[in-house]
Write a protein that holds these residues in place. Structure first.
Motif, short mmCIF file in Angstrom:
data_model
loop_
_atom_site.label_atom_id
_atom_site.label_comp_id
_atom_site.label_asym_id
_atom_site.label_seq_id
_atom_site.Cartn_x
_atom_site.Cartn_y
_atom_site.Cartn_z
N GLN A 44 -4.69 14.02 21.87
CA GLN A 44 -5.13 13.38 23.11
C GLN A 44 -6.61 13.00 22.99
OE1 GLN A 44 -5.17 15.61 26.88
NE2 GLN A 44 -4.35 13.77 27.87
N GLU A 58 -8.00 16.16 21.05
CA GLU A 58 -7.47 17.53 21.05
C GLU A 58 -6.09 17.50 20.42
OE1 GLU A 58 -7.12 19.54 24.86
OE2 GLU A 58 -6.25 21.33 23.89
N ILE A 61 0.30 21.17 19.99
CA ILE A 61 1.54 21.37 19.22
C ILE A 61 2.77 20.97 20.02
CG2 ILE A 61 1.92 23.78 19.91
CD1 ILE A 61 2.68 24.34 16.92
N ARG A 62 3.77 20.47 19.31
CA ARG A 62 5.07 20.15 19.89
C ARG A 62 6.16 20.78 19.04
NH1 ARG A 62 2.33 19.50 23.41
NH2 ARG A 62 1.88 17.67 24.68
N ASP A 74 3.74 25.73 26.55
CA ASP A 74 3.58 26.79 27.55
C ASP A 74 4.76 27.76 27.53
OD1 ASP A 74 1.11 26.17 28.58
OD2 ASP A 74 1.92 24.72 30.02
N ASN A 116 -6.83 24.35 19.49
CA ASN A 116 -6.74 25.55 20.33
C ASN A 116 -6.61 26.79 19.45
OD1 ASN A 116 -6.46 24.50 23.24
ND2 ASN A 116 -5.02 23.23 22.09
N ASP A 178 -12.05 26.91 26.98
CA ASP A 178 -10.93 26.19 27.57
C ASP A 178 -10.58 26.80 28.92
OD1 ASP A 178 -8.88 24.34 27.65
OD2 ASP A 178 -7.78 25.17 25.96
N ASP A 179 -9.97 26.01 29.78
CA ASP A 179 -9.49 26.49 31.08
C ASP A 179 -10.58 27.21 31.85
OD1 ASP A 179 -7.15 25.62 29.98
OD2 ASP A 179 -6.23 27.58 29.77
N LYS A 202 -7.62 21.61 34.33
CA LYS A 202 -7.02 20.49 35.06
C LYS A 202 -6.60 20.87 36.48
CE LYS A 202 -2.45 20.80 32.83
NZ LYS A 202 -2.73 21.89 31.85
N GLU A 238 -6.58 11.86 35.82
CA GLU A 238 -5.41 10.97 35.97
C GLU A 238 -5.70 9.68 36.72
OE1 GLU A 238 -1.96 13.02 37.45
OE2 GLU A 238 -1.94 14.45 35.78
N TYR A 257 -4.31 11.81 31.38
CA TYR A 257 -3.33 10.73 31.35
C TYR A 257 -3.92 9.39 31.76
CZ TYR A 257 0.13 14.55 31.12
OH TYR A 257 0.85 15.65 30.77
P1 C2E Z 1 -4.48 23.28 27.24
O1 C2E Z 1 -5.14 23.64 25.96
O2 C2E Z 1 -5.22 23.54 28.49
O3 C2E Z 1 -4.09 21.75 27.07
C1 C2E Z 1 -4.09 20.82 28.13
C2 C2E Z 1 -2.69 20.52 28.60
O4 C2E Z 1 -2.77 19.55 29.64
C3 C2E Z 1 -1.78 19.91 27.55
O5 C2E Z 1 -0.45 20.35 27.81
C4 C2E Z 1 -1.89 18.42 27.84
O6 C2E Z 1 -0.78 17.66 27.38
C5 C2E Z 1 -1.94 18.45 29.35
N1 C2E Z 1 -2.57 17.27 29.92
C6 C2E Z 1 -3.45 16.42 29.35
N2 C2E Z 1 -3.84 15.46 30.22
C7 C2E Z 1 -3.20 15.70 31.37
C8 C2E Z 1 -3.21 15.05 32.66
O7 C2E Z 1 -3.87 14.06 32.90
N3 C2E Z 1 -2.41 15.62 33.62
C9 C2E Z 1 -1.65 16.72 33.39
N4 C2E Z 1 -0.91 17.20 34.39
N5 C2E Z 1 -1.63 17.36 32.19
C10 C2E Z 1 -2.40 16.85 31.19
P2 C2E Z 1 0.51 20.82 26.62
O8 C2E Z 1 0.31 19.94 25.44
O9 C2E Z 1 1.87 20.99 27.20
O10 C2E Z 1 -0.08 22.25 26.24
C11 C2E Z 1 -0.03 23.31 27.15
C12 C2E Z 1 -0.82 24.49 26.65
O11 C2E Z 1 -0.22 25.04 25.48
C13 C2E Z 1 -2.25 24.13 26.23
O12 C2E Z 1 -3.07 24.04 27.37
C14 C2E Z 1 -2.56 25.31 25.34
O13 C2E Z 1 -2.93 26.43 26.10
C15 C2E Z 1 -1.23 25.56 24.67
N6 C2E Z 1 -1.22 24.91 23.34
C16 C2E Z 1 -0.86 23.66 23.00
N7 C2E Z 1 -0.99 23.45 21.66
C17 C2E Z 1 -1.46 24.63 21.15
C18 C2E Z 1 -1.80 25.07 19.83
O14 C2E Z 1 -1.75 24.34 18.83
N8 C2E Z 1 -2.25 26.37 19.72
C19 C2E Z 1 -2.36 27.19 20.79
N9 C2E Z 1 -2.80 28.45 20.59
N10 C2E Z 1 -2.05 26.81 22.04
C20 C2E Z 1 -1.61 25.54 22.22
#
Ligand code: C2E
Ligand code: CA
Ligand code: CA
Ligand code: CA
Length: 278
Positions: A44, A58, A61-62, A74, A116, A178-179, A202, A238, A257
């Motif tokens: 992103q 950033e 992972i998927r 999540d 992350n 983060d967060d 967010k 957004e 987004y």
């Molecule tokens: P995060 O690190 O806080 O990542 C931000 C999340 O917000 C991501 O969800 C992203 O896709 C989403 N997001 C980005 N822009 C927007 C927006 O405009 N609106 C909304 N509603 N959401 C947005 P994602 O990709 O589903 O990841 C969720 C969480 O999973 C991440 O939160 C992070 O805590 C974890 N994660 C994802 N990839 C990894 C990784 O490679 N390693 C680790 N340890 N955790 C990861």
């Protein structure tokens, strides 16, 4: 009524039982996911609100599950943190992201990649060396890597986290919280940690300008960043109104987004080209 209660109880037991079975299955599937190449990364863009240039990305992972389709992080990252497999998965993420960063740099797109880092990974004894080795292996300057850690990382063993993050920072890697604001925030952490970036969660951006409290919280984090000389990144942007507000309020970076959802590498490259030609 008694009969109803009993029915409810049976229903409850059945659903808890199903949840346990589903979780066991998820864990089992997760253990094979890495070797079966079911993970990929999406990126992103992070936009500088002043110059409107994309300065980084950033990595997220998927998991493409063969039967269930895409499973959101999540749902499986917390499972991987409990059973420890996040260590191996996280190393794969870092390796993959560095490989991508090296490729983009050699294609004339030298972006900073944010990865992350789970609290569980940071607790590993050899984590600092593993990260440095990965950079060396891909021939990436440390300044091109950012690690996103949550406040949870500071909680179990503050001394240990401070020491490791300092070593990473001294090597040239930047550290983002983060967060920010959702965990056990303490200004002590900010004082002791070699942190350069704060990411506004967010949940505070979603209702920015609609909810007064959220707006004030976002303002406070931006001001805190200013006074501590930290770059503030807003996530989950957004709308154009949110971007405009954050930019004029002095928040330096944003992702969300409104600019782009996380993209596969090829789409990401196209997005960067078109965004910069506007
Ligand atoms: P995060 O690190 O806080 O990542 C931000 C999340 O917000 C991501 O969800 C992203 O896709 C989403 N997001 C980005 N822009 C927007 C927006 O405009 N609106 C909304 N509603 N959401 C947005 P994602 O990709 O589903 O990841 C969720 C969480 O999973 C991440 O939160 C992070 O805590 C974890 N994660 C994802 N990839 C990894 C990784 O490679 N390693 C680790 N340890 N955790 C990861
Ligand atoms: Ca993150
Ligand atoms: Ca977040
Ligand atoms: Ca998160």
């Amino acid at each position: 009524a008694k009969e109803n209660g009993q029915n409810y109880f049976q229903f409850y037991v059945a659903s808890v039982d199903r949840e346990i079975r589903e979780r066991k299955q998820l864990e089992k599937d997760l253990s094979g996911a890495l070797n079966n190449h079911q993970f990929h990364l999406v990126y992103q863009p992070q936009v500088n609100l002043e110059t409107r240039r994309i300065i980084g990305a950033e990595a997220l992972i998927r998991w493409e599950h063969p039967q269930r389709g895409l499973i959101p992080p999540d749902e499986f990252i917390p499972v991987a943190e409990v059973n420890g497999s996040i260590v191996e998965i996280g190393q794969w993420v870092l390796d993959q992201a560095c490989w991508q960063a090296a490729r983009w740099a050699s294609d004339g797109m030298p972006l900073r990649i944010a990865v992350n880092l789970s609290a569980v990974q940071l607790r590993q004894d050899n984590i600092v060396d593993d990260i440095m080795d990965t950079l060396t292996r891909h021939n990436i300057p440390a300044g091109r890597l950012e690690l996103e850690v949550t406040e949870t990382s500071f909680m179990t063993n503050l001394e240990d986290a401070v020491e490791k993050l300092k070593r990473l920072h001294r090597a040239g890697i930047s550290i983002a919280v983060d967060d920010f604001g959702t965990g056990y925030s303490s200004l002590t952490y900010l004082k002791r940690m070699p942190v350069q970036h704060l990411k506004i969660d967010k949940q505070f951006i979603r209702d920015l300008l609609i909810n007064e409290e959220d707006t004030r919280i976002a303002n406070t984090i931006i001001d805190l960043g200013k006074s501590l000389n930290l770059t503030v990144v807003a996530e989950g942007v957004e709308t154009a109104e949110q971007e405009y507000y954050l930019a004029q309020r002095g928040c330096q970076l944003a992702q969300g987004y409104f600019f782009s959802k996380p993209l596969k590498p090829r789409e990401f490259e196209k997005f960067v080209a078109s965004f910069h030609s506007k």
